[in-house]
Every structure is written in C-alpha cells, then in structure tokens.
Write a protein that holds these residues in place. Structure first.
Motif, short mmCIF file in Angstrom:
data_model
loop_
_atom_site.label_atom_id
_atom_site.label_comp_id
_atom_site.label_asym_id
_atom_site.label_seq_id
_atom_site.Cartn_x
_atom_site.Cartn_y
_atom_site.Cartn_z
N ARG A 133 0.82 -1.21 0.00
CA ARG A 133 0.00 0.00 0.00
C ARG A 133 0.86 1.26 0.00
N LEU A 134 1.99 1.22 0.72
CA LEU A 134 2.90 2.36 0.73
C LEU A 134 3.47 2.62 -0.67
N ALA A 135 3.86 1.53 -1.35
CA ALA A 135 4.42 1.67 -2.69
C ALA A 135 3.40 2.28 -3.66
N ALA A 136 2.13 1.90 -3.50
CA ALA A 136 1.08 2.44 -4.36
C ALA A 136 0.78 3.90 -4.03
N LYS A 137 0.85 4.22 -2.74
CA LYS A 137 0.53 5.58 -2.29
C LYS A 137 1.69 6.54 -2.54
N TYR A 138 2.93 6.04 -2.42
CA TYR A 138 4.11 6.89 -2.56
C TYR A 138 5.03 6.31 -3.64
N PRO A 139 4.81 6.62 -4.92
CA PRO A 139 5.68 6.11 -5.98
C PRO A 139 7.15 6.50 -5.80
N ILE A 140 7.40 7.57 -5.06
CA ILE A 140 8.76 8.01 -4.84
C ILE A 140 9.59 6.96 -4.11
N LEU A 141 8.94 6.05 -3.38
CA LEU A 141 9.66 5.02 -2.64
C LEU A 141 10.52 4.15 -3.55
N ALA A 142 10.07 3.97 -4.80
CA ALA A 142 10.82 3.13 -5.73
C ALA A 142 12.19 3.71 -6.04
N PHE A 151 22.42 16.73 -2.28
CA PHE A 151 21.41 16.27 -1.33
C PHE A 151 21.31 14.74 -1.37
N LYS A 152 20.69 14.21 -0.34
CA LYS A 152 20.38 12.78 -0.29
C LYS A 152 18.94 12.65 0.19
N ALA A 153 18.15 11.84 -0.50
CA ALA A 153 16.75 11.65 -0.16
C ALA A 153 16.54 10.24 0.40
N THR A 154 15.94 10.15 1.56
CA THR A 154 15.56 8.88 2.18
C THR A 154 14.15 9.05 2.72
N TYR A 155 13.68 8.09 3.50
CA TYR A 155 12.36 8.26 4.11
C TYR A 155 12.38 7.69 5.52
N GLU A 182 17.81 21.54 -5.80
CA GLU A 182 18.01 20.34 -6.61
C GLU A 182 17.04 19.24 -6.21
N ALA A 183 16.77 19.12 -4.92
CA ALA A 183 15.84 18.09 -4.45
C ALA A 183 14.44 18.33 -5.00
N LEU A 184 14.00 19.60 -4.97
CA LEU A 184 12.67 19.92 -5.50
C LEU A 184 12.61 19.69 -7.01
N GLU A 185 13.69 20.01 -7.70
CA GLU A 185 13.72 19.76 -9.15
C GLU A 185 13.69 18.27 -9.45
N TRP A 186 14.38 17.49 -8.64
CA TRP A 186 14.37 16.03 -8.81
C TRP A 186 12.96 15.47 -8.57
N ILE A 187 12.28 15.98 -7.55
CA ILE A 187 10.93 15.52 -7.23
C ILE A 187 9.97 15.86 -8.36
N GLY A 189 10.69 16.71 -11.41
CA GLY A 189 11.13 16.11 -12.66
C GLY A 189 10.66 14.68 -12.83
N ASN A 190 10.38 14.01 -11.72
CA ASN A 190 9.85 12.64 -11.78
C ASN A 190 8.32 12.61 -11.78
N GLY A 191 7.71 13.81 -11.81
CA GLY A 191 6.25 13.87 -11.88
C GLY A 191 5.56 13.81 -10.53
N TRP A 192 6.31 13.98 -9.44
CA TRP A 192 5.71 13.95 -8.11
C TRP A 192 5.44 15.37 -7.64
N ASP A 193 4.36 15.53 -6.91
CA ASP A 193 3.97 16.85 -6.41
C ASP A 193 4.56 17.05 -5.01
N PRO A 194 5.48 18.00 -4.84
CA PRO A 194 6.06 18.22 -3.51
C PRO A 194 5.01 18.50 -2.43
N ALA A 195 3.91 19.14 -2.83
CA ALA A 195 2.86 19.47 -1.86
C ALA A 195 2.18 18.21 -1.32
N SER A 196 2.26 17.12 -2.05
CA SER A 196 1.61 15.88 -1.61
C SER A 196 2.52 15.04 -0.71
#
Length: 204
Positions: A133-142, A151-155, A182-187, A189-196
């Motif tokens: 369910r997390l993977a479906a809800k948060y595609p960024i996890l992949a 920067f480095k992005a983790t969760y 750069e982090a916001l551009e990476w987010i 750029g992958n089609g993810w909404d930072p606000a979400s």
C-alpha cells in the motif's frame, strides 16, 4: 355464564397483546439491521473490548451499523487498537494479534508455540500488505534512497502522522548550497507533487 364471558374476554385481550408484541418486535427487528462481527485473537486469553464493553477474544457477535473502537490488552504484550466501520448488514472479520513486549509475553510464546508461529506469520503478511500500500501511495519510494549532487533523499516514519504505519515523511539531507533546490527539481522532474509529500529538510 358471566364468569365464562369474563374468561373469554381476558383470553381475547391476552391473545391480542401477544399479537401486538409479536408485530411490534418484528417491525423493530426489521428496522434494526445488524451485522455479524467475527473476531479471532492471539493470545486467545487477551482482554478485548468494543467501545469499552467486553467481548469474547474469539467468536461472533451481532453489531449495529456504525463506528466502533476495538481495544485488545494483555499483560506482557503490546496493546492493540483499531477503528471498525460496520455498514449495513455486511459481515466484518477482524484478526487481532498482540506481540510480546516483556518477559511475560516471551514466556507465553514459549508455552504456546503454535499460536506464536501463527502470530509471526500474520505479522509477515501485515508487513507485506503495508509495504504494497505504501508503494502504491508513494511512488517516490521506488527511487529511495537517492543521492544527488548536493542532497540525499531517504524516508522515515511520518513526522506529521507518527501513529499511522501507512504514512511516511521524505527526508532530504542537504549538504550543498543548492541542495534544496536540486531536491525539489528532482521531485518535480519525476512527476511527483512536492505538496503531496511530507518533506523534512535537514543539513549536514
């Protein structure tokens, strides 16, 4: 003769009262729908309450439509609480598995190996379900963890909703002057909404 008439009158009144009670009961039953709630618990001797009222740890009861709070407790185990929603007459099934958090619970597991194995298997299934369910809800996890130029992005567990096992925070470790940008551009750029996303920025 007069006594026979009174007896007939009394019997008629009683019969009428019985009919009224039966009809009234049927009408109340018809307009008071209930659903079956089936519960299975491990340990099977835990204390289980539904909206504060004790119920059997395992078995089936009838409940009216509505929202209920299920609470399970036992010495030596982590307590468990769940909100249930009953809609109409649809049956509801719940599995309650408590996990040892002390010597009493560990000893119980040694003395009840079959229930212990079943609880461990349920924990594995629950973990897999949550991860799916997390993977479906948060595609960024992949894509996590991800290391960019600055920067480095983790969760981690959600900072804004820490008790929800199906919520996360994306942690951005900024170690360069343009890291946040750069982090916001990476987010995006992958089609993810930072606000979400629940974003946490740290520096290092």
């Amino acid at each position: 003769m007069e006594e026979d008439g009174r007896r007939t009158l009394v019997m008629g009144a009683v019969a009428l009262l019985v009919i009224v009670v039966l009809i009234g009961g049927f009408l109340i039953w018809r307009h008071d729908p209930k659903a079956e709630l089936t519960v299975k618990s491990i340990p099977n001797d835990l204390t289980l309450t539904l909206n504060g009222a004790p119920i059997a740890a395992s078995g089936t009861i009838e409940v009216r439509p509505g929202t209920y709070q299920l609470l399970a407790k036992r010495d030596g185990f982590q307590s468990y609480e769940q909100t249930l929603t009953v809609r109409g007459t649809d049956p509801v099934s719940v599995e309650v598995y408590l996990y040892a958090n002390g010597p009493v619970g560990v000893e119980w597991g040694k003395n009840n190996p079959e229930q212990e194995r079943e609880a461990e298997a349920a924990a594995g299934r629950r973990y897999d379900e949550i991860q799916a369910r997390l993977a479906a809800k948060y595609p960024i996890l992949a894509q996590l963890p991800y290391i960019g130029p600055d920067f480095k992005a983790t969760y981690q567990n959600s900072k804004s909703d820490p008790t929800n096992p199906e919520a996360i925070s994306v942690k951005i470790l900024v170690y360069g002057p343009s890291g946040k940008k750069e982090a916001l551009e990476w987010i995006t750029g992958n089609g993810w909404d930072p606000a979400s996303l629940d974003l946490i920025y740290t520096t290092g």
